[in-house]
Design a protein around this motif. Structure first.
Motif, mmCIF file in Angstrom:
data_model
loop_
_atom_site.group_PDB
_atom_site.id
_atom_site.type_symbol
_atom_site.label_atom_id
_atom_site.label_comp_id
_atom_site.label_asym_id
_atom_site.label_seq_id
_atom_site.Cartn_x
_atom_site.Cartn_y
_atom_site.Cartn_z
ATOM 1 N N HIS A 75 0.850 -1.200 0.000
ATOM 2 C CA HIS A 75 0.000 0.000 0.000
ATOM 3 C C HIS A 75 0.879 1.241 0.000
ATOM 4 N N ASP A 79 6.041 3.858 5.049
ATOM 5 C CA ASP A 79 6.837 2.810 5.708
ATOM 6 C C ASP A 79 6.891 1.521 4.889
ATOM 7 N N HIS A 80 6.099 1.447 3.807
ATOM 8 C CA HIS A 80 6.083 0.272 2.926
ATOM 9 C C HIS A 80 6.536 0.608 1.503
ATOM 10 N N ASP A 194 -0.781 -4.009 6.135
ATOM 11 C CA ASP A 194 -1.258 -3.535 7.439
ATOM 12 C C ASP A 194 -2.650 -4.030 7.814
ATOM 13 N N HIS A 230 3.688 -5.163 10.150
ATOM 14 C CA HIS A 230 4.546 -4.848 11.293
ATOM 15 C C HIS A 230 4.414 -5.985 12.292
HETATM 16 ZN ZN LIG Z 1 2.630 0.268 8.019
#
Ligand SMILES: [Zn+2]
Length: 307
Positions: A75, A79-80, A194, A230
């Protein structure tokens, strides 16, 4: 730059490796990254945000004499996805694949975020740690053309063989408006971005009901382990526990029960998945999400749900 995280890359199964994402004080998170060995090179799922995370993936690939041919981004959250900038520089010919929601976020959402972050930087009282975090994200967002996918992944579940690694992929909705899942057929490893986060589900860009429906469909896939966006890798039973707890949490938010009561039930339902030390933080976060999403007035509650 911090030291590379090369030594943290661990084998999960034959031809499958994990670089666990980190979430430290005064730093934004990196998501988990998964590397898959294909006949023609490596496939990466999620590229992290920080240079020491993405750099470790590049270093590892080079040490094995293997190019990273394809990156699949689950997505559009940085952070990805943010690591794609560094990755493209290090791996010429890399192809990035993601849902249409990533392309749209790059074109529509990210320019607005750049403006928001610039406004934040202009505030005189901004603390040093926040300024550092904003600087990192702003640098990535200013290079957002490199975050856009080269190729879109269609929503309906289908087979795909990037770099010769047989995968089943599809796009669900619920967390970010377009959430790619990847099932590695050989190892039964299901990578779901996520859809699983701890200590609570992150509802910031979420549609809670679609999220629940997506979890139910993901639970039907033939997997043996789940890599969440995560946190630790889960076996099938642990994933089912999370799915059940998620449904009961959303139900609780629609009831008259207090946030504290819902937080207690959430902790009980998760059991060992939620360490004792995380419980208070979980309750505070649920309070925030109840107020801003789950128990907000309907237009606000459903602002990330399709019309
Ligand atoms: Zn994330």
């Amino acid at each position: 730059m911090r030291p590379s995280r090369l030594a943290d890359i661990q084998a999960l199964a034959d031809g499958v490796w994990l670089l666990p994402g980190r979430f430290e004080r005064d730093r934004q998170p990196d998501g988990n990254s998964v590397l898959l060995q294909g006949r023609e090179g490596l496939v990466l799922i999620d590229s992290g945000r920080h240079a020491e995370h993405t750099g470790a993936l590049v270093e590892w690939a080079r040490s094995r004499g293997q190019p990273i041919r394809v990156v699949l981004n689950t997505h559009w959250h940085l952070d990805h996805l943010g690591g794609n900038v560094l990755l493209r520089g290090a791996m010429p010919g890399l192809r990035a694949m993601a849902s249409a929601a990533v392309r749209e976020a790059v074109a529509v959402r990210m320019p607005r975020t750049v403006e928001d972050l610039r406004r934040m930087l202009a505030e005189p009282g901004l603390d040093v740690a926040t300024r550092r975090m904003v600087d990192i994200d702003l640098a990535l967002l200013q290079q957002r053309a490199q975050l856009a996918p080269d190729e879109l992944v269609a929503d309906a579940p289908h087979d795909l063989s990037p770099a010769g690694r047989p995968l089943r992929v599809g796009v669900e909705r619920g967390v970010s408006g377009g959430d790619l899942w990847v099932l590695d057929r050989a190892s039964g490893t299901l990578v779901i971005g996520d859809f699983v986060t701890l200590p609570v589900p992150f509802f910031d860009t979420a549609c809670a009901e679609l999220w629940r429906e997506a979890l139910a469909r993901l639970g039907e896939l033939p997997f043996t382990r789940v890599v969440p966006g995560h946190g630790p890798v889960m076996d099938a039973e642990t994933f089912r526990r999370y799915v059940r707890a998620y449904g009961r949490l959303v139900d609780c938010s629609a009831s008259q029960d207090s946030v504290a009561a819902c937080a207690t039930r959430w902790a009980e339902d998760l059991g060992p998945l939620l360490p004792e030390a995380s419980r208070r933080g979980a309750e505070a976060m649920l309070g925030h999400y109840f107020e801003t999403v789950l128990r907000a007035p309907p237009p606000q509650r459903r602002r990330h749900c399709p019309a």
